[in-house]
Scaffold this motif. Sequence first.
Motif, PDB file in Angstrom:
ATOM      1  N   PRO A   1       0.795  -1.232   0.000  1.00 38.05           N
ATOM      2  CA  PRO A   1       0.000   0.000   0.000  1.00 38.05           C
ATOM      3  C   PRO A   1       0.827   1.281   0.000  1.00 38.05           C
ATOM      4  N   ASP A   2       1.908   1.337   0.770  1.00 37.08           N
ATOM      5  CA  ASP A   2       2.691   2.567   0.820  1.00 37.08           C
ATOM      6  C   ASP A   2       3.362   2.862  -0.517  1.00 37.08           C
ATOM      7  N   LEU A   3       3.696   1.812  -1.276  1.00 34.09           N
ATOM      8  CA  LEU A   3       4.292   2.010  -2.592  1.00 34.09           C
ATOM      9  C   LEU A   3       3.237   2.519  -3.580  1.00 34.09           C
ATOM     10  N   ALA A   4       2.017   1.999  -3.451  1.00 34.03           N
ATOM     11  CA  ALA A   4       0.917   2.504  -4.280  1.00 34.03           C
ATOM     12  C   ALA A   4       0.669   3.976  -3.986  1.00 34.03           C
ATOM     13  N   ARG A   5       0.691   4.332  -2.718  1.00 37.77           N
ATOM     14  CA  ARG A   5       0.476   5.734  -2.338  1.00 37.77           C
ATOM     15  C   ARG A   5       1.581   6.626  -2.902  1.00 37.77           C
ATOM     16  N   HIS A   6       2.815   6.148  -2.886  1.00 36.40           N
ATOM     17  CA  HIS A   6       3.929   6.950  -3.403  1.00 36.40           C
ATOM     18  C   HIS A   6       3.694   7.330  -4.862  1.00 36.40           C
ATOM     19  N   VAL A   7       3.296   6.357  -5.676  1.00 37.34           N
ATOM     20  CA  VAL A   7       3.125   6.608  -7.111  1.00 37.34           C
ATOM     21  C   VAL A   7       1.845   7.381  -7.396  1.00 37.34           C
ATOM     22  N   LEU A   8       0.773   7.075  -6.685  1.00 36.55           N
ATOM     23  CA  LEU A   8      -0.524   7.682  -6.994  1.00 36.55           C
ATOM     24  C   LEU A   8      -0.747   9.015  -6.289  1.00 36.55           C
ATOM     25  N   LYS A   9      -0.043   9.252  -5.174  1.00 37.11           N
ATOM     26  CA  LYS A   9      -0.323  10.464  -4.408  1.00 37.11           C
ATOM     27  C   LYS A   9       0.934  11.253  -4.043  1.00 37.11           C
ATOM     28  N   ASP A  10       1.804  10.665  -3.209  1.00 35.79           N
ATOM     29  CA  ASP A  10       2.919  11.431  -2.661  1.00 35.79           C
ATOM     30  C   ASP A  10       3.829  12.000  -3.737  1.00 35.79           C
ATOM     31  N   ASN A  11       4.122  11.220  -4.751  1.00 30.86           N
ATOM     32  CA  ASN A  11       4.921  11.699  -5.879  1.00 30.86           C
ATOM     33  C   ASN A  11       4.121  11.580  -7.170  1.00 30.86           C
ATOM     34  N   GLY A  12       2.815  11.777  -7.038  1.00 37.14           N
ATOM     35  CA  GLY A  12       1.924  11.583  -8.177  1.00 37.14           C
ATOM     36  C   GLY A  12       2.217  12.477  -9.364  1.00 37.14           C
ATOM     37  N   ALA A  13       2.813  13.656  -9.123  1.00 37.88           N
ATOM     38  CA  ALA A  13       3.104  14.567 -10.231  1.00 37.88           C
ATOM     39  C   ALA A  13       4.124  13.980 -11.199  1.00 37.88           C
ATOM     40  N   ASN A  14       4.898  12.997 -10.742  1.00 40.19           N
ATOM     41  CA  ASN A  14       5.916  12.395 -11.605  1.00 40.19           C
ATOM     42  C   ASN A  14       5.364  11.262 -12.458  1.00 40.19           C
ATOM     43  N   TYR A  15       4.115  10.864 -12.188  1.00 33.06           N
ATOM     44  CA  TYR A  15       3.564   9.693 -12.858  1.00 33.06           C
ATOM     45  C   TYR A  15       2.296  10.084 -13.611  1.00 33.06           C
ATOM     46  N   THR A  16       2.244   9.707 -14.868  1.00 29.03           N
ATOM     47  CA  THR A  16       1.176  10.156 -15.747  1.00 29.03           C
ATOM     48  C   THR A  16       0.470   8.978 -16.393  1.00 29.03           C
TER      49      THR A  16
END
Length: 440
Positions: A54-69
């Motif tokens: 879950p924490d890895l999902a949060r990193h990509v989708l939220k915490d560093n979401g601006a880097n992922y499109t």
Amino acid sequence: MPKQLTMPPGPADDVDLEQMRHAPLEFVTGLARTYGDVTRHTADGDTVYLLNRPDLARHVLKDNGANYTKVQTPDDHMLRPLLGNGLLTSNGEEWARQRHQCAPAFRPGAVKAFDTVITEATHHLLERWQPAVKAGAPLALDHHLAALTLTIVTRAILGTDLDGVGEGFGQAVDAVNRCIGHYVPPEDPDPADTARRQRDFAQARMFLSMVTSTLIGSHRVAGGPGNTLLDAMLNGPHQLSDGELRDEVLTLIMAGHETTAKSLTWTLFLLDRNPQEAARVREEVDRVLAGRTPTAADLEELPLCRRAVQEAMRLYPPVWLTSRRAGEADVVDGYDVEPGTLMCISQWVLHRDPRYWDRPDAYHPDRFAEPVGPSHLYMPFGGGDRVCIGQHFAMVEAVLVLAMLTQRVRLELVDGFPVEPEALVTLRPKHGMSMIARPR
């Protein structure tokens, strides 16, 4: 000398796309069990990470979401040809503007105003079922529920029925789902079948676009009833062009009916397979409603109905895989992520992880009596800033429909009917869902 990159474990050889396509649920589950929280594989020249915590999902989708499109992801390839640049496919500032425009229409208080739309459509469905109920004849439940949710969402968005279009709109939606749901790799094993589906898709796309544009134009001219989701978008802070409105409305129609229909289908199947849970839902509905039609005011008094749906969406998440493309280099759980890497999170895997769920394969709605955690473990509506804008509408709709169906009928799976999940764009029953509606 260039830095040595730290890469996650995974299969050494290129993965066969046909193997993934044939059994995608088994594929992602096998990767997680074999290689752990972060896995890496290559397929058709693409580098793919699967994140299983879950924490890895949060990193990509939220915490560093601006880097992922979403650009150049599988979903983008499948959905953009139909939906244009709507909420599901847009990115960056354009997506933020669209989200801001549509958000007021989907606030919890706003969507409860559509309870009558939901219950009237469900009442008409039950009336159409009466001959089959009396005869004990099987119903193609998944098709009936898809037609119901399509009716509800178009009435809520546009304030109109599609009766004047005949069955054409629903047939076009089916044609689109057949095509975008059956994504095939470049080396197609059945080119003739694919060519036919692509022709059907092109015709359906033109028809859906034409009907949607016509309804929007008529709504503009007539002024509309003033209380639809389209009115909320038209009265938002930004002026939308007809093309932008068409993309948004078509996105909401397609996304808003398919996922809710599948969630209800799986809920009713699971309740039939778990008679003690079904009895508890019936008791709650009978006690709270005493035979009357439910309203939004009853939602707080129907927690077992809500939990029944929530648990079905855990076991059979309507969206079973979320993908993003890395824009810049990153580090995830100590592993280097190069620009362009496809990052995937499988709700199917997270929702059945025994580290977080007691009896993960069992249907146990009461696990939702308390909030589940940690963040981004339970993601039937996605996660991060791009969490589904219609999640409140979907839950109001699902709970009210389930309560009304439970009042009137007892749905039983046809003896021997095969039920198998098929992971396409959404997670649907591969052979449909044939059930008999017994009178109560």
